[in-house]
Scaffold this motif. Sequence first.
Motif, PDB file in Angstrom:
ATOM      1  N   PHE A  43      12.611 -17.956 -10.855  1.00 11.86           N
ATOM      2  CA  PHE A  43      12.965 -17.641  -9.474  1.00 11.86           C
ATOM      3  C   PHE A  43      13.713 -18.812  -8.857  1.00 11.86           C
ATOM      4  CE2 PHE A  43       8.972 -15.717 -10.711  1.00 11.86           C
ATOM      5  CZ  PHE A  43       9.249 -14.377 -10.513  1.00 11.86           C
ATOM      6  N   ILE A  47       9.733 -17.962  -2.859  1.00 12.74           N
ATOM      7  CA  ILE A  47       9.137 -16.642  -2.694  1.00 12.74           C
ATOM      8  C   ILE A  47       8.061 -16.747  -1.633  1.00 12.74           C
ATOM      9  CG2 ILE A  47       7.779 -14.860  -3.839  1.00 12.74           C
ATOM     10  CD1 ILE A  47       9.078 -15.795  -6.435  1.00 12.74           C
ATOM     11  N   GLU A  48       8.093 -15.815  -0.736  1.00 11.73           N
ATOM     12  CA  GLU A  48       7.070 -15.840   0.305  1.00 11.73           C
ATOM     13  C   GLU A  48       5.783 -15.268  -0.248  1.00 11.73           C
ATOM     14  OE1 GLU A  48       7.683 -14.565   4.280  1.00 11.73           O
ATOM     15  OE2 GLU A  48       9.806 -15.083   4.133  1.00 11.73           O
ATOM     16  N   ASN A  49       4.716 -15.926   0.115  1.00  7.84           N
ATOM     17  CA  ASN A  49       3.421 -15.464  -0.353  1.00  7.84           C
ATOM     18  C   ASN A  49       2.953 -14.290   0.498  1.00  7.84           C
ATOM     19  OD1 ASN A  49       0.985 -15.154  -1.535  1.00  7.84           O
ATOM     20  ND2 ASN A  49       0.298 -17.264  -1.223  1.00  7.84           N
ATOM     21  N   GLN A  50       2.878 -13.142  -0.160  1.00 11.29           N
ATOM     22  CA  GLN A  50       2.400 -11.977   0.571  1.00 11.29           C
ATOM     23  C   GLN A  50       1.039 -11.608   0.024  1.00 11.29           C
ATOM     24  OE1 GLN A  50       5.679  -9.628  -0.607  1.00 11.29           O
ATOM     25  NE2 GLN A  50       6.593  -9.629   1.434  1.00 11.29           N
ATOM     26  N   ASN A  51       0.164 -11.229   0.938  1.00 10.26           N
ATOM     27  CA  ASN A  51      -1.126 -10.774   0.457  1.00 10.26           C
ATOM     28  C   ASN A  51      -0.970  -9.392  -0.151  1.00 10.26           C
ATOM     29  OD1 ASN A  51      -2.849 -12.912   0.884  1.00 10.26           O
ATOM     30  ND2 ASN A  51      -2.962 -12.445   3.081  1.00 10.26           N
ATOM     31  N   GLU A  52      -1.679  -9.204  -1.249  1.00 10.94           N
ATOM     32  CA  GLU A  52      -1.538  -7.918  -1.906  1.00 10.94           C
ATOM     33  C   GLU A  52      -2.028  -6.810  -1.003  1.00 10.94           C
ATOM     34  OE1 GLU A  52      -3.982  -9.573  -5.044  1.00 10.94           O
ATOM     35  OE2 GLU A  52      -2.637 -11.075  -4.194  1.00 10.94           O
ATOM     36  N   VAL A  57      -2.313  -1.697  -4.780  1.00 11.87           N
ATOM     37  CA  VAL A  57      -3.087  -2.014  -5.975  1.00 11.87           C
ATOM     38  C   VAL A  57      -3.878  -0.785  -6.423  1.00 11.87           C
ATOM     39  CG1 VAL A  57      -4.887  -3.504  -6.918  1.00 11.87           C
ATOM     40  CG2 VAL A  57      -3.193  -4.453  -5.365  1.00 11.87           C
ATOM     41  N   LYS A  58      -4.496  -0.106  -5.462  1.00  7.06           N
ATOM     42  CA  LYS A  58      -5.278   1.106  -5.787  1.00  7.06           C
ATOM     43  C   LYS A  58      -4.399   2.189  -6.389  1.00  7.06           C
ATOM     44  CE  LYS A  58      -9.665   1.317  -3.587  1.00  7.06           C
ATOM     45  NZ  LYS A  58      -9.702   0.479  -2.366  1.00  7.06           N
ATOM     46  N   ALA A  59      -3.150   2.235  -5.905  1.00  7.91           N
ATOM     47  CA  ALA A  59      -2.251   3.287  -6.382  1.00  7.91           C
ATOM     48  C   ALA A  59      -1.773   2.999  -7.796  1.00  7.91           C
ATOM     49  CB  ALA A  59      -1.056   3.420  -5.450  1.00  7.91           C
ATOM     50  N   GLN A  60      -1.988   1.767  -8.261  1.00 10.06           N
ATOM     51  CA  GLN A  60      -1.480   1.402  -9.573  1.00 10.06           C
ATOM     52  C   GLN A  60      -2.518   1.499 -10.689  1.00 10.06           C
ATOM     53  OE1 GLN A  60       0.027  -2.467  -8.462  1.00 10.06           O
ATOM     54  NE2 GLN A  60       2.111  -1.702  -8.262  1.00 10.06           N
ATOM     55  N   TRP A  61      -3.769   1.228 -10.338  1.00  6.39           N
ATOM     56  CA  TRP A  61      -4.798   1.155 -11.385  1.00  6.39           C
ATOM     57  C   TRP A  61      -5.984   2.049 -11.052  1.00  6.39           C
ATOM     58  CZ3 TRP A  61      -2.815  -1.692 -15.218  1.00  6.39           C
ATOM     59  CH2 TRP A  61      -1.871  -2.675 -14.894  1.00  6.39           C
ATOM     60  N   GLU A  62      -6.571   2.612 -12.083  1.00  2.00           N
ATOM     61  CA  GLU A  62      -7.830   3.332 -11.931  1.00  2.00           C
ATOM     62  C   GLU A  62      -8.900   2.470 -12.563  1.00  2.00           C
ATOM     63  OE1 GLU A  62      -8.127   7.611 -13.214  1.00  2.00           O
ATOM     64  OE2 GLU A  62      -6.085   7.126 -13.822  1.00  2.00           O
ATOM     65  N   ASP A  63      -9.854   2.017 -11.770  1.00  2.00           N
ATOM     66  CA  ASP A  63     -10.842   1.157 -12.418  1.00  2.00           C
ATOM     67  C   ASP A  63     -12.280   1.638 -12.247  1.00  2.00           C
ATOM     68  OD1 ASP A  63     -11.059   0.578  -9.802  1.00  2.00           O
ATOM     69  OD2 ASP A  63     -10.591  -1.562  -9.962  1.00  2.00           O
TER      70      ASP A  63
END
Lengths: 90, 430
Positions: A43, A47-52, A57-63
């Motif tokens: 990079f 890069i600005e630090n953004q909180n997730e 995150v929920k839409a990406q993984w099923e845990d």
Amino acid sequence: MGKGDTSITTTKPNKKFDTLDDLSKTQAKEEIEIIEDDEFEEFEDNIENQNEDQDTVKAQWEDDWDTEQIDDEFSQQLRQEIETNSAMKQ
Amino acid sequence: MADLNTYLNQINDCVTKEHGKVFAELISLSEVITITTYQQQKQSFSNKIQETKYNSKLLQLKKIDQIVRKTADLDSLLQNKIHPHGTNETQRESYCDMIASRLRAITSIFDSNYDDAFNYLSESITAFIKVFEVWSSQAMWKFTYDIRIMAKLANTVESAEKKADYYEEASRILNRCFQASSTDRTTDLSQSKKKAAMGIVNQMFHIYFKLNNLKLCKNVIKAMESPLYPALESYPLGQLITYRFFVGRLAAFDGNTQKAQQDLLFSFNKCPSTGSSAKNKRLILLYLIPMQLSLCRFPKKELLLQYGLNQFVGIVEAMKTGNIKLFNQCLSTNQNYFIQKGIYLILEKLKNIVYRNLFKKIYLLNHNSRVPIQNFVIALKWAENDTVDIDEAECIISNLIYNGYIKGYVCHKVGLILSPKDPFPQIWKS
């Protein structure tokens, strides 16, 4: 690793796979040859630090998943297979 | 002449004022190296903004290079023109050497003489190390980045005389840079040259992975994560994302799934998804997915399709349903791809989870906690391999019990006798 210097991607455009069967058939047919550029690009800019975003995150993984269902197609085939064969043994 | 003069004045100005960012831009060769590499490999820019920016820099360098070529005695010219305030004579000399070598490196690149270009850049770095200060940390990163991509460019060209691997040579230069940053004894780490360490180490990782010499990474990680170095979080986020990407991959190779998952997930979540970073995000995901799968965290189908990682769609489906037939099929169809990416062996280990889910289904279908071994044999014969016998089925079950996937025991006369409480414990923590 190590062979990623050239970057020739010969993947076909992504197809939508409606069923799993479609997917495995297509994959079996095409011997997909992928020689990709493996390199991680650094990079240049800050890069600005953004909180997730928890929703993302929920839409990406099923845990919280576990198999409880036995009404899918595979389970039905499995049931049939066990029933037929164990009946034969007895 | 004007272009070269302007350039040298800018150097004087930013060294005097200690403007690290501008200085790093002024000594950068990334643009010309990248464009040349792309031309060599017939590759095009994925990012339009970057392309425009790089091309305008290239134009500027061409103008300067034309003047340099006409200059009879470049060294004397620089001796006359380079006078940053606040530097002593030795430092001034080093700045002159640094700029002279850089200008010669540019000429060599334009002449497609990459061996010379590599050596000039290396000399430029040697001179820079002598004047490297905390304020010029960004220039240090730029130099180390450039020597790495220069090595890549030089390696792409087949040359009869030069047999040496430029990556090997670059790794020696990087070592010297790392030394220059780590020998700073300043106790206030925020004012230490060690602030430049992560930028250098990332280039080392790139090269050690290319050279397939992963054990060299461990030494630098040990240094970086010791209390003698600034906390990882204090480095620029862009560097930290790169750092944890490599550290995560190393942990994955070492079988340290939990750590690999944490590092890679951090990189994935923090990596921007716009522009050329999308490629990085995909690359992180490629290594993150096997770690997540080992912990039974399944990527949603949309995520896989979004990043074009269709190879995993079947694997995920097979794991969830316990469909060992589909799992084996997916693994063998994409075998070459997974091997090339170095994740095949990791994926193969996921088979235990597929067995667990398959056996849980057999248990659910059985409606009873005493499941005849024959049921497992039938299922395995049907789904995996016709030659499976009782011994083999019992062996797989015993393995699953040993690994904590199943609670119960095998009794030869009855079958698998499952624990009345929680016979298939969740193996993942949410």
